[in-house]
Scaffold this active site. Sequence first.
Site, PDB file in Angstrom:
ATOM      1  N   ASP A   8       0.993  -1.215  -0.096  1.00 63.97           N
ATOM      2  CA  ASP A   8      -0.105   0.121   0.077  1.00 63.97           C
ATOM      3  C   ASP A   8       0.816   1.218  -0.017  1.00 63.97           C
ATOM      4  OD1 ASP A   8      -2.376   1.737   0.008  1.00 63.97           O
ATOM      5  OD2 ASP A   8      -2.261   1.714   2.435  1.00 63.97           O
ATOM      6  N   SER A   9       0.378   2.318  -0.325  1.00 56.39           N
ATOM      7  CA  SER A   9       1.059   3.472  -0.382  1.00 56.39           C
ATOM      8  C   SER A   9       1.487   4.177   1.348  1.00 56.39           C
ATOM      9  CB  SER A   9       0.248   4.810  -0.682  1.00 56.39           C
ATOM     10  OG  SER A   9      -0.811   4.942  -0.032  1.00 56.39           O
ATOM     11  N   TYR A  40      -1.293   8.565  -2.305  1.00 58.55           N
ATOM     12  CA  TYR A  40      -1.414   8.195  -3.710  1.00 58.55           C
ATOM     13  C   TYR A  40      -2.683   8.894  -4.275  1.00 58.55           C
ATOM     14  CZ  TYR A  40       1.546   4.284  -4.316  1.00 58.55           C
ATOM     15  OH  TYR A  40       2.876   3.287  -4.108  1.00 58.55           O
ATOM     16  N   GLY A  41      -3.836   9.117  -3.545  1.00 58.38           N
ATOM     17  CA  GLY A  41      -5.091   9.362  -3.972  1.00 58.38           C
ATOM     18  C   GLY A  41      -5.412  10.708  -4.514  1.00 58.38           C
ATOM     19  N   CYS A  71      -4.486  -1.739  -1.737  1.00 56.46           N
ATOM     20  CA  CYS A  71      -4.962  -0.447  -1.950  1.00 56.46           C
ATOM     21  C   CYS A  71      -5.649  -0.240  -3.277  1.00 56.46           C
ATOM     22  CB  CYS A  71      -3.528   0.470  -2.458  1.00 56.46           C
ATOM     23  SG  CYS A  71      -3.817   2.120  -2.777  1.00 56.46           S
ATOM     24  N   ASN A  72      -6.912   0.210  -3.001  1.00 59.40           N
ATOM     25  CA  ASN A  72      -8.075   0.384  -4.052  1.00 59.40           C
ATOM     26  C   ASN A  72      -7.284   1.303  -5.338  1.00 59.40           C
ATOM     27  OD1 ASN A  72      -9.676   0.113  -1.350  1.00 59.40           O
ATOM     28  ND2 ASN A  72     -10.873  -0.556  -3.185  1.00 59.40           N
ATOM     29  N   THR A  73      -6.874   2.504  -4.955  1.00 59.06           N
ATOM     30  CA  THR A  73      -6.126   3.093  -6.096  1.00 59.06           C
ATOM     31  C   THR A  73      -5.086   2.565  -6.949  1.00 59.06           C
ATOM     32  OG1 THR A  73      -6.663   5.213  -4.654  1.00 59.06           O
ATOM     33  CG2 THR A  73      -5.066   5.545  -6.533  1.00 59.06           C
ATOM     34  N   CYS A 183     -11.293   2.777   0.200  1.00 59.34           N
ATOM     35  CA  CYS A 183     -10.005   2.746   0.606  1.00 59.34           C
ATOM     36  C   CYS A 183      -9.677   1.837   1.912  1.00 59.34           C
ATOM     37  CB  CYS A 183      -9.883   4.450   0.863  1.00 59.34           C
ATOM     38  SG  CYS A 183      -7.910   4.809   1.309  1.00 59.34           S
ATOM     39  N   THR A 184      -8.444   1.512   1.727  1.00 61.37           N
ATOM     40  CA  THR A 184      -8.251   0.499   2.839  1.00 61.37           C
ATOM     41  C   THR A 184      -7.712   1.279   4.097  1.00 61.37           C
ATOM     42  OG1 THR A 184      -5.903   0.402   1.939  1.00 61.37           O
ATOM     43  CG2 THR A 184      -7.454  -1.349   1.460  1.00 61.37           C
ATOM     44  N   HIS A 185      -7.519   2.600   4.082  1.00 58.56           N
ATOM     45  CA  HIS A 185      -7.243   3.378   5.223  1.00 58.56           C
ATOM     46  C   HIS A 185      -8.479   3.550   6.004  1.00 58.56           C
ATOM     47  CE1 HIS A 185      -3.503   4.574   3.202  1.00 58.56           C
ATOM     48  NE2 HIS A 185      -3.148   5.267   4.304  1.00 58.56           N
TER      49      HIS A 185
END
Length: 264
Positions: A8-9, A40-41, A71-73, A183-185
């Site tokens: 992930d970012s 990233y988003g 990470c979805n993005t 979003c995974t966050h």
Amino acid sequence: MKRIAFFDSGLGGITVLKEAMTQLPHEQFLYYADTKHVPYGSKPKEDVKRFILDAAADIMRHDIKALVVACNTATSIAIAELRVRYAIPIVGMEPAVKPAVEMNRPLGRRVLVLATALTLRESKYHELVNRVDDLSIVDSLPLPELVPYCEALQFDEAVLADYFRRQFEPYDLNEYGTLVLGCTHYPFYRQLLAKLVPPHISIIDGSRGTVRRLRELLSAHSLLNDTGSGDAGVQWMCSGRDGEYIRKMQQALELYASGRLFEE
């Protein structure tokens, strides 16, 4: 024992890692955060794609048996090219729009997808919504500030509650049946969201389905460990080679696993 890598970012993929630690207790894991470029988003797509491919090359220097793009993005931008470049099983994230629509279609309620602006702009997301949302019940809300909040381990309930109330102000939440955390966050804030929205609203994300798919692929490739111990834990890495951030990742996992981020 080869590890399963999660990428992930920043801290967000820890929510998916925790699900994997639950569903796959005999595996060992590597977690990689692209700390040079988080978040990233809010960045240009071509820059983000380059960041992802560079991070993947760094990860592949380790002897891993599967990669989860947690990470979805990153999934929406680079999953296809990653699968062309590397022969190991690679699993990505997708906002849980389909199950949300299936749950709410018979109830006559709407679905609100929360995600980064970049995820919501991508054709992969629009194709998903167009494929499953036959009644046009899906709305999308970008929450660009939430990733920086999470990266700062900002869990002050008053600050976050005020933020969410302002974001939801244009929406009549009584019309909605499900919030999709795209979003995974965002699952770090699930407990607080449950306090703020009407009690009939369910809150879902794609972590459980992603790890189920990971398990299926590991089994199909004879890579699944279903005996022994994963006690060696998680190998932590970040692109910035930052020991302080690695301690932050460990802290974030402990906080998330505790399930008590926003308890009274």
